[in-house]
Design an enzyme around this catalytic site. Structure first.
Site, PDB file in Angstrom:
ATOM      1  N   CYS A 131       0.839  -1.195   0.000  1.00 26.03           N
ATOM      2  CA  CYS A 131       0.000   0.000   0.000  1.00 26.03           C
ATOM      3  C   CYS A 131       0.881   1.254   0.000  1.00 26.03           C
ATOM      4  O   CYS A 131       1.969   1.265   0.594  1.00 26.03           O
ATOM      5  CB  CYS A 131      -0.876   0.019   1.240  1.00 26.03           C
ATOM      6  SG  CYS A 131      -2.088  -1.313   1.292  1.00 26.03           S
ATOM      7  N   CYS A 134       2.469  -8.434   6.433  1.00 27.82           N
ATOM      8  CA  CYS A 134       1.119  -7.910   6.668  1.00 27.82           C
ATOM      9  C   CYS A 134       0.240  -8.905   7.417  1.00 27.82           C
ATOM     10  O   CYS A 134      -0.851  -8.561   7.858  1.00 27.82           O
ATOM     11  CB  CYS A 134       0.459  -7.510   5.358  1.00 27.82           C
ATOM     12  SG  CYS A 134       0.442  -8.808   4.144  1.00 27.82           S
TER      13      CYS A 134
HETATM   14 FE1  SF4 Z   1      -2.162  -1.312   3.639  1.00 27.60          FE
HETATM   15 FE2  SF4 Z   1      -1.478  -2.607   5.876  1.00 27.60          FE
HETATM   16 FE3  SF4 Z   1      -0.526  -0.144   5.374  1.00 27.60          FE
HETATM   17 FE4  SF4 Z   1      -3.103  -0.503   5.998  1.00 27.60          FE
HETATM   18  S1  SF4 Z   1      -1.277  -0.873   7.324  1.00 27.60           S
HETATM   19  S2  SF4 Z   1      -2.323   0.834   4.390  1.00 27.60           S
HETATM   20  S3  SF4 Z   1      -3.535  -2.443   4.931  1.00 27.60           S
HETATM   21  S4  SF4 Z   1      -0.099  -2.043   4.232  1.00 27.60           S
END
Ligand code: SF4
Length: 242
Positions: A213, A239
Site C-alpha cells: 500500500c 502484513c
Molecule cells: Fe495497507 Fe497494511 Fe498499510 Fe493498511 S497498514 S495501508 S492495509 S499495508
C-alpha cells in the site's frame, strides 16, 4: 510411486493434522528442484480449477504461469483502497492481457468508513489492525472453502521467507498453500518477465522492489534489503497473510 500420486487432495481436511502435514511435506520434497512451470502443472492436476492465485500486482508472473495450465484461473487482488495508481493500472492491464479472472477482495469498510470508526491514518498508528481489516480478514473470506491458494513467496525475499516450503497446509485458512516461485532469484523473475513480455508495475523501475500500500511503502536504496521499504521505521515486516 511418488507421494504425490498416492495422496488424495480432496480429502486433506479429513486427515489428522500430523498425517496431513507429513503427507504434504513429502509431496513438497518431491517438488523441490522442479521448475515453477512444472509445479504449476502439478497444482492444476492436483486441484483443477479449485485454486486461486494471489497477486500483489507488482508483477503478473504468477497469474501468467497459472493461466497457462488453468485457463481463466481466478486471481485474487487485495483491494485495500490504499494502492498506488500504478498498481491498479498493472492489475487492469493484466486482466486485459491474460486469460484470468481478477477477484478483488474488498475490506468490509471503505477507507472513509474506517476513518470514521478508527480515526484517519490508522496505518500510521496501528498498522497491524489496519492490515487485519484491509488484508487479513478479506483474504480469509476469499479463501473460505477453497482447496488451495498459490502465492509468490520466494526464499530470496528475506530472512522471514528463507525457509518457505513449496507446499504446506495453511492452518490459518484451512487449505493448501503452494509457492511455485519459492526457489527463484530476482534474476529468474526478471528473465521470465522479459521472456514473456509481461505487464509490470512501473514503480519497480523507480526504486520500489517490494510494493504494498502507498502509505506503507517507500523506495529503497541500491543494495538495501528489497523489503526494507515496507512499513519502514517500524518493526513490522509482514502484513499477516503469510
Ligand atoms: Fe495497507 Fe497494511 Fe498499510 Fe493498511 S497498514 S495501508 S492495509 S499495508
Amino acid at each position: 510411486m511418488t507421494a504425490a500420486s498416492v495422496l488424495d487432495f480432496t480429502r486433506l481436511r479429513d486427515l489428522p493434522a500430523a498425517e496431513r502435514d507429513s503427507a504434504l511435506a513429502a509431496v513438497s520434497t518431491t517438488l523441490e528442484g522442479k521448475s515453477p512451470q512444472e509445479i504449476a502443472t502439478w497444482a492444476a492436476n492436483a486441484f483443477g480449477a479449485d485454486v486461486i492465485v494471489a497477486a500483489s500486482m507488482q508483477d503478473v508472473i504468477l497469474p501468467h504461469l497459472l493461466a497457462r495450465v488453468i485457463p481463466d484461473v481466478e486471481v485474487l487482488f487485495l483491494e485495500t483502497g490504499y494502492h498506488f495508481a500504478e498498481t491498479l493500472l498493472t492489475r487492469d492491464l493484466a486482466a486485459r492481457a491474460l486469460p484470468i479472472t481478477v477477484v478483488n477482495a474488498l475490506p468490509r469498510q471503505s477507507v472513509a468508513e474506517q476513518d470514521a470508526e478508527y480515526g484517519e491514518k490508522l496505518h500510521d498508528r496501528d498498522p497491524n489492525l489496519c492490515c487485519f481489516l484491509r488484508k487479513v480478514e478479506p483474504l480469509a473470506r476469499s479463501l473460505e472453502g477453497r482447496a488451495a491458494w498459490v502465492t509468490g513467496v520466494r526464499r530470496a525475499e528475506g530472512p522471514t521467507r528463507a525457509n518457505a516450503p513449496i507446499l504446506s497446509w495453511d492452518e490459518a485458512h484451512d487449505l493448501v498453500k503452494i509457492n511455485p516461485l519459492v526457489a527463484w532469484s530476482d534474476e529468474d523473475v526478471e528473465a521470465y518477465q522479459v521472456e514473456h513480455g509481461l505487464p509490470r508495475n512501473p514503480l519497480v523501475a523507480q526504486g520500489y522492489p517490494s510494493i504494498g500500500c502507498a502509505p506503507c511503502t517507500r523506495k529503497v536504496a541500491p543494495g538495501e534489503d528489497p523489503r526494507a521499504g515496507r512499513w519502514s521505521g517500524t518493526d513490522k515486516t509482514e502484513c499477516g497473510i503469510h
